[in-house]
Design a protein around this motif. Structure first.
Motif, PDB file in Angstrom:
ATOM      1  N   ARG A   1     -81.257  -0.902 -31.007  1.00  0.00           N
ATOM      2  CA  ARG A   1     -82.428  -1.218 -31.824  1.00  0.00           C
ATOM      3  C   ARG A   1     -82.259  -0.753 -33.268  1.00  0.00           C
ATOM      4  NH1 ARG A   1     -84.275  -5.202 -30.394  1.00  0.00           N
ATOM      5  NH2 ARG A   1     -86.199  -4.815 -31.507  1.00  0.00           N
TER       6      ARG A   1
ATOM      7  N   ILE B   1     -82.782 -10.632 -18.769  1.00  0.00           N
ATOM      8  CA  ILE B   1     -83.185 -10.051 -20.049  1.00  0.00           C
ATOM      9  C   ILE B   1     -84.624 -10.439 -20.391  1.00  0.00           C
ATOM     10  CG2 ILE B   1     -82.801 -10.159 -22.549  1.00  0.00           C
ATOM     11  CD1 ILE B   1     -79.801 -10.445 -21.969  1.00  0.00           C
TER      12      ILE B   1
ATOM     13  N   GLU C   1     -73.361  -4.619 -28.790  1.00  0.00           N
ATOM     14  CA  GLU C   1     -74.735  -4.242 -29.163  1.00  0.00           C
ATOM     15  C   GLU C   1     -75.757  -4.761 -28.160  1.00  0.00           C
ATOM     16  OE1 GLU C   1     -75.848  -5.042 -33.149  1.00  0.00           O
ATOM     17  OE2 GLU C   1     -74.262  -3.793 -34.010  1.00  0.00           O
ATOM     18  N   LEU C   2     -75.387  -5.736 -27.354  1.00  0.00           N
ATOM     19  CA  LEU C   2     -76.254  -6.222 -26.283  1.00  0.00           C
ATOM     20  C   LEU C   2     -75.442  -6.295 -25.001  1.00  0.00           C
ATOM     21  CD1 LEU C   2     -78.846  -7.473 -25.101  1.00  0.00           C
ATOM     22  CD2 LEU C   2     -78.016  -9.707 -25.869  1.00  0.00           C
TER      23      LEU C   2
ATOM     24  N   TYR D   1     -81.470   3.020 -28.648  1.00  0.00           N
ATOM     25  CA  TYR D   1     -81.233   1.943 -27.694  1.00  0.00           C
ATOM     26  C   TYR D   1     -82.535   1.595 -26.972  1.00  0.00           C
ATOM     27  CZ  TYR D   1     -76.332   3.484 -28.123  1.00  0.00           C
ATOM     28  OH  TYR D   1     -75.100   3.865 -28.595  1.00  0.00           O
TER      29      TYR D   1
ATOM     30  N   SER E   1     -79.793  -2.805 -25.388  1.00  0.00           N
ATOM     31  CA  SER E   1     -79.558  -3.317 -26.744  1.00  0.00           C
ATOM     32  C   SER E   1     -79.722  -2.200 -27.753  1.00  0.00           C
ATOM     33  CB  SER E   1     -80.529  -4.459 -27.076  1.00  0.00           C
ATOM     34  OG  SER E   1     -81.868  -4.010 -27.013  1.00  0.00           O
TER      35      SER E   1
ATOM     36  N   CYS F   1     -80.722  -4.874 -18.990  1.00  0.00           N
ATOM     37  CA  CYS F   1     -80.006  -5.032 -20.258  1.00  0.00           C
ATOM     38  C   CYS F   1     -80.155  -3.775 -21.107  1.00  0.00           C
ATOM     39  CB  CYS F   1     -80.520  -6.256 -21.036  1.00  0.00           C
ATOM     40  SG  CYS F   1     -82.260  -6.159 -21.511  1.00  0.00           S
TER      41      CYS F   1
END
Length: 335
Positions: free
Chosen positions: A211, A65, A193-194, A221, A209, A207
């Motif tokens: 946003r 990440i 969410e991650l 995302y 996530s 990764c």
């Protein structure tokens, strides 16, 4: 990791207890961090008692990440990556870009946006900088504050720095909705969410996530990957995709222990290089520490007359305020 942070904090001590360094190796040895650049993070963690499963399933996810790389990165870069995963981190309300904006405003510097330097020539008592806009600037001191690994700047006479590969991070912003079936799930609500990933060849991204949530089925995302994510793959990952923005950037060095460092003083005179410190670790904090050392190094090596002039023109105690309403010229992604 806590031991590493305590050692790094030595760079924030007062001037009277901190030397000025003319090379990165001595700067790292003074704080006790040099040894971490000679071995891989994985070797350091195994010696610390971590098992290979924990390294593979937890630590690797973090390094992918933060640096887009595996635990084969050097130990110091790995420790910085792990530090960035802890709680208690700070950010500036309104965006960290305000730090650079505030420093520029405090320094009262002349900023030439959208203008690149094509050559730097030693003219004896000064340097001649030629830009891609056809301008020339005569400078007593020149500081290179960008990685030289992928820029095309001609130095006259030539300089010598060790080769360094940059790690490209392909950042893909997508407004739409992830397809749970791609992840083996039954519902969008099951998708975290991650999403972090292990170091496996069949995983195409580092990764994902969230946003911003625009609605229950409408999100923005951010995806990090080592290569461009083609439309065909994105169509498999997303059930709907309204807008896609791709950014490919050389985000940080490709770390490989033992690290080799370019000189801070590139020509033995007054041509300085801040970003050589990035071969130890790349972060806002390491950049600030390296830049502060270069500033002190410049002052210590200037002739007394010029040094006295700098002292007389010293700026008042810096005060950084919010520039949240002054975004002219900034580049932001807003989907």
């Amino acid at each position: 990791m806590q031991e590493m942070l305590q050692k790094f904090m030595l760079y924030y001590n007062g001037f009277e207890s901190r030397p000025v360094f003319d090379n990165v190796e001595e700067m790292l040895k003074w704080s006790g961090l040099y040894g971490l650049t000679r071995r891989t993070l994985e070797d350091e963690l195994i010696d610390a008692g971590l098992n290979t499963q924990t390294i593979s399933e937890l630590v690797t996810v973090i390094t992918r990440i933060n640096y887009g790389q595996s635990t084969s990165i050097s130990g110091l870069a790995g420790a910085v990556s792990l530090a960035g995963s802890e709680s208690g981190l700070w950010s500036i309300k309104g965006g960290n870009w305000q730090l650079a904006a505030g420093l520029l405003k405090t320094a009262n510097a002349s900023l030439h946006l959208q203008e690149g330097i094509e050559s730097i020539s030693d003219a004896g008592d000064y340097y001649v900088l030629k830009s891609n806009k056809g301008h020339e600037y005569n400078c007593t001191v020149t500081v290179v504050a960008t990685p030289l690994d992928e820029v095309n700047i001609t130095f006259i006479p030539p300089i010598s720095i060790p080769p360094r590969k940059m790690q490209h991070t392909h950042t893909t912003f997508v407004r739409g909705l992830l397809d749970p079936k791609f992840f083996g799930l039954s519902s969008v609500s099951d998708i975290p969410e991650l999403i972090g990933t292990m170091e496996l060849p069949d995983i195409p991204f580092s990764c994902i996530s969230v946003r911003k949530k625009h609605g229950e089925h409408d999100m923005t995302y951010k995806i990090f990957s080592r290569a461009k994510l083609e439309d065909a793959l994105l169509d498999q990952m997303f059930s709907t995709r309204e807008e896609t923005i791709r950014i490919d950037w050389p985000a940080y060095p490709h770390y490989q222990a033992p690290e080799d460092f370019a000189p801070i003083i590139l020509d033995g005179r007054h041509l300085y290089y801040v970003n050589t410190f990035e071969s130890a670790a790349s972060a806002m904090e390491t950049g600030a520490v390296a830049a502060e050392n270069v500033a002190r190094l410049i002052i210590s090596r200037l002739p007394l007359g010029l040094r006295a002039g700098l002292s007389a023109a010293a700026a008042p105690e810096p005060h950084i305020e919010s520039f949240a309403g002054e975004e002219e010229g900034s580049q932001r992604v807003d989907l």
